[in-house]
Motif scaffolding. Structure first.
Motif, PDB file in Angstrom:
ATOM      1  N   SER A  68     -20.490   5.781  64.098  1.00  0.00           N
ATOM      2  CA  SER A  68     -19.375   5.405  64.072  1.00  0.00           C
ATOM      3  C   SER A  68     -18.552   4.169  65.027  1.00  0.00           C
ATOM      4  N   THR A  71     -20.934   1.068  65.039  1.00  0.00           N
ATOM      5  CA  THR A  71     -20.619   0.114  63.794  1.00  0.00           C
ATOM      6  C   THR A  71     -19.365  -0.548  64.001  1.00  0.00           C
ATOM      7  N   PRO A  80     -20.845  -7.081  58.964  1.00  0.00           N
ATOM      8  CA  PRO A  80     -20.223  -6.391  58.222  1.00  0.00           C
ATOM      9  C   PRO A  80     -20.485  -4.970  58.325  1.00  0.00           C
ATOM     10  N   LEU A  81     -19.449  -4.201  58.177  1.00  0.00           N
ATOM     11  CA  LEU A  81     -19.408  -2.832  58.350  1.00  0.00           C
ATOM     12  C   LEU A  81     -20.599  -2.014  57.473  1.00  0.00           C
ATOM     13  N   ASN A  82     -20.847  -2.479  56.300  1.00  0.00           N
ATOM     14  CA  ASN A  82     -22.064  -1.880  55.823  1.00  0.00           C
ATOM     15  C   ASN A  82     -23.462  -2.296  56.222  1.00  0.00           C
ATOM     16  N   ALA A  83     -23.583  -2.974  57.432  1.00  0.00           N
ATOM     17  CA  ALA A  83     -24.639  -3.596  57.821  1.00  0.00           C
ATOM     18  C   ALA A  83     -24.964  -3.166  59.296  1.00  0.00           C
TER      19      ALA A  83
END
Length: 122
Positions: A68, A71, A80-83
């Motif tokens: 967490s 990221t 990006p958060l999803n990467a």
């Protein structure tokens, strides 16, 4: 690429609509006279051609939530958060988790001090 105490991730091309990045995550156990045993993280590299460096500590009982704050750190600098650099290769995430567990001498079922969650920004 993972080795104990270090995770390296790179996207040298503009793949999957992500900026170019080259990120290293280093971690080690530190002892603080007030807080006790901590896991120190240093996240450095480049994202979209811009260099960055983020450092933070996590308490022994919360250090397993390392994905967490890592990221969040790279997202602050343009990824990006999803990467995030942790989850794309789950076997390396598992190896990092196990290495942290071994370095801290932690065992399954140990309690978590909820004050540490707040101090560690979780």
């Amino acid at each position: 690429m993972f080795k104990p105490g270090h995770l390296h991730r790179a996207n040298p091309l503009d793949l999957l609509h992500l900026p170019k990045f080259d990120i290293d995550v280093f971690y080690e156990v530190r002892r603080d006279p007030v807080e006790g045993v901590l896991m120190h993280f240093k996240v450095v590299g480049t994202i979209g051609g811009r260099e960055f460096c983020e450092e933070f500590d996590m308490h022994r009982d919360t250090a397993f939530n390392f994905a967490s704050p890592i990221t969040k750190a790279v997202a602050k600098h343009g990824l990006p958060l999803n990467a995030g650099p942790i989850m794309p290769e789950h076997t390396e995430y598992d190896a990092m988790f196990e290495d942290i567990r071994l370095q801290l001498g932690a065992r399954t079922g140990e309690p978590v001090d909820f004050d540490h969650l707040d101090k560690d920004g979780l």
